[in-house]
Scaffold this motif. Structure first.
Motif, PDB file in Angstrom:
ATOM      1  N   GLN A 187      39.427  61.900  63.290  1.00  0.00           N
ATOM      2  CA  GLN A 187      40.137  60.614  63.368  1.00  0.00           C
ATOM      3  C   GLN A 187      40.806  60.286  62.020  1.00  0.00           C
ATOM      4  OE1 GLN A 187      37.504  57.552  64.716  1.00  0.00           O
ATOM      5  NE2 GLN A 187      37.416  58.360  66.813  1.00  0.00           N
ATOM      6  N   GLN A 188      40.086  60.605  60.906  1.00  0.00           N
ATOM      7  CA  GLN A 188      40.653  60.310  59.572  1.00  0.00           C
ATOM      8  C   GLN A 188      41.871  61.189  59.288  1.00  0.00           C
ATOM      9  OE1 GLN A 188      37.691  60.506  56.533  1.00  0.00           O
ATOM     10  NE2 GLN A 188      36.659  58.620  57.251  1.00  0.00           N
ATOM     11  N   GLN A 189      41.757  62.441  59.737  1.00  0.00           N
ATOM     12  CA  GLN A 189      42.873  63.383  59.526  1.00  0.00           C
ATOM     13  C   GLN A 189      44.129  62.875  60.233  1.00  0.00           C
ATOM     14  OE1 GLN A 189      41.606  67.293  60.521  1.00  0.00           O
ATOM     15  NE2 GLN A 189      43.306  68.304  59.476  1.00  0.00           N
ATOM     16  N   VAL A 190      43.920  62.503  61.480  1.00  0.00           N
ATOM     17  CA  VAL A 190      45.041  61.995  62.270  1.00  0.00           C
ATOM     18  C   VAL A 190      45.612  60.757  61.595  1.00  0.00           C
ATOM     19  CG1 VAL A 190      45.612  60.903  64.475  1.00  0.00           C
ATOM     20  CG2 VAL A 190      44.177  62.947  64.427  1.00  0.00           C
ATOM     21  N   TYR A 191      44.711  59.913  61.117  1.00  0.00           N
ATOM     22  CA  TYR A 191      45.146  58.664  60.497  1.00  0.00           C
ATOM     23  C   TYR A 191      45.935  58.946  59.217  1.00  0.00           C
ATOM     24  CZ  TYR A 191      44.786  54.139  58.151  1.00  0.00           C
ATOM     25  OH  TYR A 191      45.100  52.988  57.480  1.00  0.00           O
ATOM     26  N   THR A 192      45.425  59.904  58.395  1.00  0.00           N
ATOM     27  CA  THR A 192      46.084  60.235  57.115  1.00  0.00           C
ATOM     28  C   THR A 192      47.486  60.801  57.356  1.00  0.00           C
ATOM     29  OG1 THR A 192      43.896  60.778  56.269  1.00  0.00           O
ATOM     30  CG2 THR A 192      45.755  61.446  54.913  1.00  0.00           C
ATOM     31  N   GLU A 193      47.528  61.704  58.344  1.00  0.00           N
ATOM     32  CA  GLU A 193      48.842  62.298  58.662  1.00  0.00           C
ATOM     33  C   GLU A 193      49.826  61.209  59.077  1.00  0.00           C
ATOM     34  OE1 GLU A 193      48.107  65.248  61.622  1.00  0.00           O
ATOM     35  OE2 GLU A 193      47.226  66.676  60.189  1.00  0.00           O
ATOM     36  N   LYS A 194      49.348  60.338  59.888  1.00  0.00           N
ATOM     37  CA  LYS A 194      50.196  59.249  60.363  1.00  0.00           C
ATOM     38  C   LYS A 194      50.625  58.357  59.192  1.00  0.00           C
ATOM     39  CE  LYS A 194      50.104  55.822  64.059  1.00  0.00           C
ATOM     40  NZ  LYS A 194      49.248  55.143  65.001  1.00  0.00           N
ATOM     41  N   LEU A 195      49.666  58.162  58.267  1.00  0.00           N
ATOM     42  CA  LEU A 195      49.930  57.311  57.103  1.00  0.00           C
ATOM     43  C   LEU A 195      50.969  57.959  56.194  1.00  0.00           C
ATOM     44  CD1 LEU A 195      48.786  54.653  55.888  1.00  0.00           C
ATOM     45  CD2 LEU A 195      47.293  56.076  54.475  1.00  0.00           C
ATOM     46  N   LEU A 196      50.803  59.272  55.980  1.00  0.00           N
ATOM     47  CA  LEU A 196      51.755  60.002  55.124  1.00  0.00           C
ATOM     48  C   LEU A 196      53.161  59.965  55.720  1.00  0.00           C
ATOM     49  CD1 LEU A 196      49.533  63.049  54.041  1.00  0.00           C
ATOM     50  CD2 LEU A 196      50.446  61.247  52.583  1.00  0.00           C
ATOM     51  N   THR A 197      53.210  60.184  57.024  1.00  0.00           N
ATOM     52  CA  THR A 197      54.519  60.157  57.708  1.00  0.00           C
ATOM     53  C   THR A 197      55.173  58.791  57.500  1.00  0.00           C
ATOM     54  OG1 THR A 197      53.533  61.586  59.381  1.00  0.00           O
ATOM     55  CG2 THR A 197      55.645  60.572  59.915  1.00  0.00           C
ATOM     56  N   ASN A 198      54.384  57.771  57.715  1.00  0.00           N
ATOM     57  CA  ASN A 198      54.907  56.405  57.550  1.00  0.00           C
ATOM     58  C   ASN A 198      55.318  56.147  56.111  1.00  0.00           C
ATOM     59  OD1 ASN A 198      54.454  55.850  60.209  1.00  0.00           O
ATOM     60  ND2 ASN A 198      52.467  54.854  59.894  1.00  0.00           N
ATOM     61  N   PHE A 199      54.521  56.703  55.121  1.00  0.00           N
ATOM     62  CA  PHE A 199      54.824  56.487  53.704  1.00  0.00           C
ATOM     63  C   PHE A 199      56.127  57.185  53.309  1.00  0.00           C
ATOM     64  CE2 PHE A 199      54.179  57.433  49.123  1.00  0.00           C
ATOM     65  CZ  PHE A 199      54.065  56.128  48.673  1.00  0.00           C
ATOM     66  N   ALA A 200      56.301  58.416  53.819  1.00  0.00           N
ATOM     67  CA  ALA A 200      57.543  59.162  53.533  1.00  0.00           C
ATOM     68  C   ALA A 200      58.759  58.385  54.034  1.00  0.00           C
ATOM     69  CB  ALA A 200      57.455  60.537  54.217  1.00  0.00           C
ATOM     70  N   GLY A 201      58.605  57.838  55.247  1.00  0.00           N
ATOM     71  CA  GLY A 201      59.698  57.022  55.825  1.00  0.00           C
ATOM     72  C   GLY A 201      59.988  55.814  54.949  1.00  0.00           C
ATOM     73  N   TYR A 202      58.886  55.224  54.484  1.00  0.00           N
ATOM     74  CA  TYR A 202      59.029  54.016  53.653  1.00  0.00           C
ATOM     75  C   TYR A 202      59.759  54.353  52.342  1.00  0.00           C
ATOM     76  CZ  TYR A 202      57.606  50.272  50.499  1.00  0.00           C
ATOM     77  OH  TYR A 202      57.621  49.258  49.556  1.00  0.00           O
ATOM     78  N   ILE A 203      59.320  55.468  51.724  1.00  0.00           N
ATOM     79  CA  ILE A 203      59.932  55.886  50.443  1.00  0.00           C
ATOM     80  C   ILE A 203      61.423  56.152  50.618  1.00  0.00           C
ATOM     81  CG2 ILE A 203      59.976  57.773  48.735  1.00  0.00           C
ATOM     82  CD1 ILE A 203      57.641  55.872  48.322  1.00  0.00           C
ATOM     83  N   GLU A 204      61.743  56.855  51.685  1.00  0.00           N
ATOM     84  CA  GLU A 204      63.150  57.179  51.985  1.00  0.00           C
ATOM     85  C   GLU A 204      63.979  55.913  52.127  1.00  0.00           C
ATOM     86  OE1 GLU A 204      66.349  59.631  52.608  1.00  0.00           O
ATOM     87  OE2 GLU A 204      64.303  60.232  52.013  1.00  0.00           O
ATOM     88  N   GLU A 205      63.407  54.972  52.843  1.00  0.00           N
ATOM     89  CA  GLU A 205      64.087  53.694  53.086  1.00  0.00           C
ATOM     90  C   GLU A 205      64.274  52.948  51.768  1.00  0.00           C
ATOM     91  OE1 GLU A 205      65.781  51.054  55.843  1.00  0.00           O
ATOM     92  OE2 GLU A 205      64.894  53.033  56.242  1.00  0.00           O
TER      93      GLU A 205
END
Lengths: 257, 203
Positions: free
Chosen positions: A195-213
Motif C-alpha cells: 500500500q505504501q509503495q502504491v501511495y509513494t508512486e502516486k505521490l511522486l507522479t503527482n509531485f512531478a506534475g506539480y513541479i512541471e506546472e
C-alpha cells in the motif's frame, strides 16, 4: 241455629269422637235439621278431598343418624375399653409363657430375658468396657489418620497432575498465539508495504506534475518580467534622449546670452 | 294413627340417652317434617323447622314432666318454631339454590318421569302432585290458627284434647277453629273446582 256447641259437636261427629249417647242425639238432630246435614256432607266432601293428599316420604337427615350411631357406640365405650385392655394383657401373658419371658428388677438392674436367663458372670466390667471403647476409639482415630494421609497424597498428586496439564495447555496456547501473531504481522507488513509503495508512486507522479506546472508558471512570470524590463528600457531611452535634448537646448540658450 | 309413643324410650331420652333420642328423631322426623311442610307449603322451610324442632327436643326433653304428653309437647315445639319462621318469612324471603337454578327435568321430561322411587303409578304421582299443589295453596289462605288445627287433626291424627294441649287452648276453641277451617276450605276447594267426585274420578 248454629251455636258454638253445635259446631263443636259437628266436629266431634265428623271425627267420630262422640260417645254413643251423644252420637245418637246428634244423628236425631241431623234428621231434623237438613241445613246441618248439608253442612256435614260438605265438610265430609272436603275431608275426603284432603285425605287424598299423601304425606311426603322423608327420613331423618344423615346428621341425626350419624349422631345416633355414634351415641349408641359411645354408651358401650367403657366396656369396650375394658375388654380391649383385658384381651391385650391376655395375649401378652400367653406370648410371655411361650417365649419364656423373664423380667427381673434387683440390685438396681432391670432385666428382660427371653427363653433363658442371662448369666451375669459373663458380663463385662466397667473397666473392660472403657478399655474396649478406648481401643475402638484409638483404632478409629488411626484409621481416620491413615485415610486422611491417603486422601492428602491423592490430593497432592491430583493437584500436580492438574498443574502440569495446565502448564502444557498454557504453553500450547501461547505457541499457537505467537505463531498466529507472526503470521498476522507478516501479512500486515506485506500489505502495508504494498500500500505504501502504491501511495509513494502516486505521490511522486503527482509531485512531478506539480513541479512541471510550477516551472511553467515561473517561466511565464520570467517572460512577463523580461518584457516589462524591455519596455522600461525603451522608455528610459526615450526619457534619456529627451533629457539630453533638453540639456542641449538649455546650453545653447545660455551660450546665446 | 301414626307413631305410637314409647314411654320407656322417652324416659331413656330424658336421662340423656342419646341413642334413645336418636330413635325418637328417626321415628318422629317424617311426622314433624310433614306437619311443617303442610304449614309452609315449602320443603326447605319444612326441613329447617323439623331440624330446629329436634334440636329443641334434645335440649328440653329433660323438662317434659309426663311422658304420655310427649306427642302434644313435640307439636307445641314445632308449632312455635313454625310461627317464628313464618314471622321471619314476612321479613325475609329465602330462596334455595334449587329454586334459583333451572329445573332441567321440568324442561326436558314430563313430570311422571321423575316419580319417586317406590311409587309405581306415574299417573297417580302426577295427580298427587297436582292435588298437593292445590291443597297447599288453599291451606296457605287459611289463618294460622285454623291451619294449625286442621293439619293436626286431619293429617296428624291428634285427638282434640292433644291439640288443645299442644296449642294451650281449650278443646272448644280447637273445635271452633276446625269448624271455621272446614268452612273456609270448602269455599276454597269449590273455587278451585275440586269436589269429591273429581278426586274419586281421578283415583
Amino acid at each position: 241455629m248454629k251455636t258454638e256447641d253445635w259446631k263443636a259437636k259437628l266436629m266431634d261427629y265428623l271425627y267420630d269422637e262422640l260417645n254413643s249417647t251423644e252420637k245418637k242425639a246428634f244423628e236425631e238432630e241431623l234428621a231434623r235439621n237438613p241445613e246441618l246435614k248439608e253442612e256435614l256432607n260438605s265438610f265430609r266432601t272436603s275431608k275426603d278431598v284432603m285425605e287424598n293428599w299423601e304425606d311426603e316420604k322423608v327420613s331423618a337427615p344423615p346428621f341425626f343418624n350419624v349422631q345416633q350411631s355414634e351415641e349408641r357406640n359411645s354408651s358401650q365405650n367403657g366396656l369396650k375399653w375394658f375388654l380391649s385392655i383385658a384381651a391385650s394383657l391376655l395375649i401378652l401373658m400367653v406370648a410371655a409363657k411361650f417365649t419364656g419371658l423373664e423380667v427381673s428388677n434387683k440390685g438396681g438392674e432391670f432385666r428382660i430375658a427371653l427363653g433363658q436367663q442371662m448369666q451375669t458372670e459373663n458380663q463385662l466390667k466397667k473397666n473392660d468396657i472403657e478399655q474396649m471403647v478406648s481401643n475402638a476409639l484409638a483404632n478409629y482415630e488411626e484409621k481416620i489418620d491413615t485415610e486422611r494421609e491417603g486422601n492428602r497424597q491423592e490430593l497432592e498428586k491430583y493437584l500436580a497432575q492438574q498443574s502440569q496439564q495446565n502448564k502444557q495447555l498454557i504453553n500450547r496456547y501461547m505457541a499457537n498465539l505467537q505463531e498466529s501473531n507472526v503470521d498476522m504481522m507478516q501479512t500486515y507488513w506485506k500489505e502495508s508495504n504494498e500500500q505504501q509503495q502504491v501511495y509513494t508512486e502516486k505521490l511522486l507522479t503527482n509531485f512531478a506534475g506539480y513541479i512541471e506546472e510550477q516551472r511553467k508558471e515561473d517561466m511565464d512570470y520570467l517572460f512577463a518580467k523580461m518584457e516589462l524590463m524591455e519596455s522600461d528600457k525603451d522608455l528610459f531611452k526615450i526619457e534619456t534622449g529627451q533629457m539630453i535634448n533638453s540639456l542641449a537646448s538649455n546650453q545653447q540658450e545660455e551660450q546665446a546670452y | 294413627m301414626y307413631a305410637v309413643q314409647k314411654e320407656d324410650l322417652i324416659s331413656q331420652a330424658q336421662t340423656g340417652d342419646t341413642y334413645a333420642q336418636g330413635e325418637l328423631v328417626r321415628e318422629w322426623y317424617p311426622r314433624i317434617y310433614n306437619y311443617a311442610f303442610k304449614y309452609f307449603g315449602d320443603a326447605d322451610l319444612a326441613s329447617e323447622a323439623a331440624q330446629q324442632t329436634f334440636i329443641a327436643m334434645h335440649h328440653k326433653i329433660g323438662q317434659l314432666k309426663e311422658c304420655n304428653k310427649f306427642k302434644s309437647w313435640i307439636y307445641t315445639i314445632v308449632t312455635n318454631i313454625c310461627r317464628q319462621e313464618s314471622r321471619k318469612g314476612k321479613r325475609h324471603k329465602w330462596l334455595s339454590f334449587d329454586q334459583l337454578l333451572p329445573k332441567q327435568e321440568e324442561e326436558s321430561s314430563p313430570a311422571w318421569e321423575i316419580s319417586k322411587q317406590g311409587e309405581s303409578n306415574p299417573e297417580q304421582t302426577y295427580l298427587q302432585g297436582e292435588l298437593g299443589e292445590i291443597l297447599t295453596k288453599c291451606l296457605q289462605q287459611l289463618s294460622k290458627d285454623q291451619r294449625e288445627v286442621l293439619i293436626m287433626k286431619e293429617y296428624e291424627g291428634l285427638k282434640f284434647r292433644e291439640i288443645a294441649d299442644a296449642l294451650k287452648v281449650s278443646e272448644n276453641t280447637v273445635k271452633s277453629r276446625l269448624y271455621y277451617a272446614f268452612s273456609h276450605m270448602r269455599k276454597l276447594l269449590a273455587k278451585e273446582n275440586i269436589t269429591e267426585n273429581s278426586v274419586r274420578y281421578e283415583n
